[in-house]
Structure formats: structure tokens, C-alpha cells
Design an enzyme around this catalytic site. Sequence first.
Site, PDB file in Angstrom:
ATOM      1  CB  SER A   5      -0.885  -0.015   1.245  1.00 36.35           C
ATOM      2  OG  SER A   5      -1.640   1.173   1.293  1.00 36.35           O
ATOM      3  N   GLY A   6       0.626   2.166  -0.898  1.00 36.90           N
ATOM      4  CA  GLY A   6       1.430   3.383  -0.984  1.00 36.90           C
ATOM      5  C   GLY A   6       2.673   3.232  -1.840  1.00 36.90           C
ATOM      6  CB  SER A   7       4.230   0.352  -3.589  1.00 39.15           C
ATOM      7  OG  SER A   7       3.100  -0.147  -4.273  1.00 39.15           O
ATOM      8  N   GLY A   8       2.797   2.955  -5.035  1.00 38.46           N
ATOM      9  CA  GLY A   8       2.674   3.745  -6.268  1.00 38.46           C
ATOM     10  C   GLY A   8       1.875   3.045  -7.356  1.00 38.46           C
ATOM     11  CE  LYS A   9      -1.092  -1.708  -4.910  1.00 34.79           C
ATOM     12  NZ  LYS A   9      -0.470  -1.099  -3.715  1.00 34.79           N
TER      13      LYS A   9
ATOM     14  CB  SER B 194      -2.411  -9.045  -5.475  1.00 31.40           C
ATOM     15  OG  SER B 194      -1.612  -8.133  -6.190  1.00 31.40           O
TER      16      SER B 194
HETATM   17  P1  ADP Z   1      -0.842   2.414  -4.048  1.00 27.71           P
HETATM   18  O1  ADP Z   1      -1.844   2.491  -5.156  1.00 27.71           O
HETATM   19  O2  ADP Z   1       0.286   1.463  -4.344  1.00 27.71           O
HETATM   20  O3  ADP Z   1      -1.433   2.207  -2.691  1.00 27.71           O
HETATM   21  P2  ADP Z   1      -0.593   5.246  -4.508  1.00 27.71           P
HETATM   22  O4  ADP Z   1      -0.322   5.333  -5.992  1.00 27.71           O
HETATM   23  O5  ADP Z   1      -1.972   5.519  -4.020  1.00 27.71           O
HETATM   24  O6  ADP Z   1      -0.083   3.814  -3.988  1.00 27.71           O
HETATM   25  O7  ADP Z   1       0.386   6.223  -3.717  1.00 27.71           O
HETATM   26  C1  ADP Z   1       1.757   6.315  -4.020  1.00 27.71           C
HETATM   27  C2  ADP Z   1       2.287   7.677  -3.561  1.00 27.71           C
HETATM   28  O8  ADP Z   1       3.696   7.713  -3.801  1.00 27.71           O
HETATM   29  C3  ADP Z   1       1.668   8.831  -4.324  1.00 27.71           C
HETATM   30  O9  ADP Z   1       1.427   9.889  -3.421  1.00 27.71           O
HETATM   31  C4  ADP Z   1       2.774   9.198  -5.332  1.00 27.71           C
HETATM   32  O10 ADP Z   1       2.730  10.560  -5.702  1.00 27.71           O
HETATM   33  C5  ADP Z   1       4.030   8.888  -4.535  1.00 27.71           C
HETATM   34  N1  ADP Z   1       5.208   8.581  -5.346  1.00 27.71           N
HETATM   35  C6  ADP Z   1       6.432   9.132  -5.169  1.00 27.71           C
HETATM   36  N2  ADP Z   1       7.308   8.667  -6.073  1.00 27.71           N
HETATM   37  C7  ADP Z   1       6.642   7.797  -6.860  1.00 27.71           C
HETATM   38  C8  ADP Z   1       7.027   7.015  -7.998  1.00 27.71           C
HETATM   39  N3  ADP Z   1       8.260   7.027  -8.492  1.00 27.71           N
HETATM   40  N4  ADP Z   1       6.093   6.204  -8.545  1.00 27.71           N
HETATM   41  C9  ADP Z   1       4.825   6.175  -8.048  1.00 27.71           C
HETATM   42  N5  ADP Z   1       4.407   6.898  -6.989  1.00 27.71           N
HETATM   43  C10 ADP Z   1       5.298   7.728  -6.383  1.00 27.71           C
END
Ligand code: ADP
Length: 197
Positions: free
Chosen positions: A33-37, A105
Site C-alpha cells: 500500500s502506498g508503493s505507487g500502483k 495482492s
Molecule cells: P498504491 O496504489 O500502491 O497504494 P498510490 O499510488 O496511491 O499507492 O500512492 C503512491 C504515492 O507515492 C503517491 O502519493 C505518489 O505521488 C508517490 N510517489 C512518489 N514517487 C513515486 C514514484 N516514483 N512512482 C509512483 N508513486 C510515487
Amino acid sequence: MNNIVPHTYQVTKKDRNVKNGHSSFLLWFTGLSGSGKSTIANAVESELLKRNISTYTLDGDNIRKGINKDLSFSPDDRTENIRRIAEVSNLFIDAGIVVLAAFVSPYTKDRARIKEIVGRNNFIEVYVNTSLEECEQRDVKGLYKKARQGEIKNMTGIDAPYEAPTNPDIEVKTEELDVDAAVKKIMNLIEKIIKNE
Ligand code: ADP
């Protein structure tokens, strides 16, 4: 079940792909969670839209609030969550749509099952590899803080496991690649696949 006889449809997936001028498949984003998916999936979808590709994104918002609203985050329910998403994805693929799915997942066996459901050739696994430390620092939804305080149970990375893919089709290390670079990396791989009606 024995009395379900499949109908022979006149319009096939192939017809839909030819009409659209592109193939259909599933781009599956896995990671903490928060990885950037979602961020990367959305950016890839925008890029595909520019190229006139028919797309749809499945994520926690449209799935957990609808078809899967009866499911929790227990191991069994997580497995059922992924199975249903895979089946929904399969329908979209049949409909000729490029599906982007962004879900934690965490279990290898569940991701293997997606592959079985949609077919190996229709499945592209994108591992959004961001360290727990970084995800926790971002804490986009405030979930890690709540998990550390014990307000949330079964939080992946904290008190529930994440089984990282060992052989993903694409790996994006977001601490090394920005969003644009991640999109380019993914587009490079899918460009050929998209053209293959
Ligand atoms: P997930 O869907 O995996 O839970 P989110 O996309 O909602 O994650 O959140 C990822 C956060 O990380 C966002 O606030 C995004 O702006 C930040 N972020 C920083 N660097 C990156 C990167 N290189 N790729 C994707 N997200 C990034």
C-alpha cells in the site's frame, strides 16, 4: 452446473480486437500500500488513452465498494477478492479492453491463479517495488500509522505478509524511477503486445 451449455457467439474477442485495432490483456500492478500502483497505473492509462486504446482501471475504490463489498482483509477473503477481480478482468479482456488492475495482492498463489483465470498470454505482472520504510513515510492514506497504533489489523507489511514476485514481467523501483520513467518502462514492454490484434 451440468446443464450450463455454452452458447456459440457470433462476435468473438478476436472480432472486438480487430474492430478496436489493438489486443486486450491485463496489466496487473502488485506492491505494498502506498508503493505507487494507482499512481503509475493511472499514468499508464492516460498514455494509452492518448494512443486511442480502450482501457479500464480496476482498483480498491471501484471493486471493494461494489462487487466485493462483502469481503474483509482476512486471508480467505483476500484470496476471494483477487479471484473475483481476475474473473471481472477476464470479462473485460473478452470485451476487447486493456485492463489495468492495482491491488496489493500479497500472496504468490493468488497471483498465480489470476494467470490461470485470464491465461498466461493475457497477464502482465508489474511489481511496484517500494520499500516498506518509504511506503510508511509516504503513508498516503494514513493506514500505516493506524496499523502501528493497532487500530487496523492485517495491514500488509505490518502484521500481514507481502510475498514479493520472484519473476515479474516488469519491476518498477519507485525509489529509483520517477512516474514518467516508470510509464516509459511499462509502455516499452506493452507496445508490441498492444499492436498484436
Ligand atoms: P498504491 O496504489 O500502491 O497504494 P498510490 O499510488 O496511491 O499507492 O500512492 C503512491 C504515492 O507515492 C503517491 O502519493 C505518489 O505521488 C508517490 N510517489 C512518489 N514517487 C513515486 C514514484 N516514483 N512512482 C509512483 N508513486 C510515487
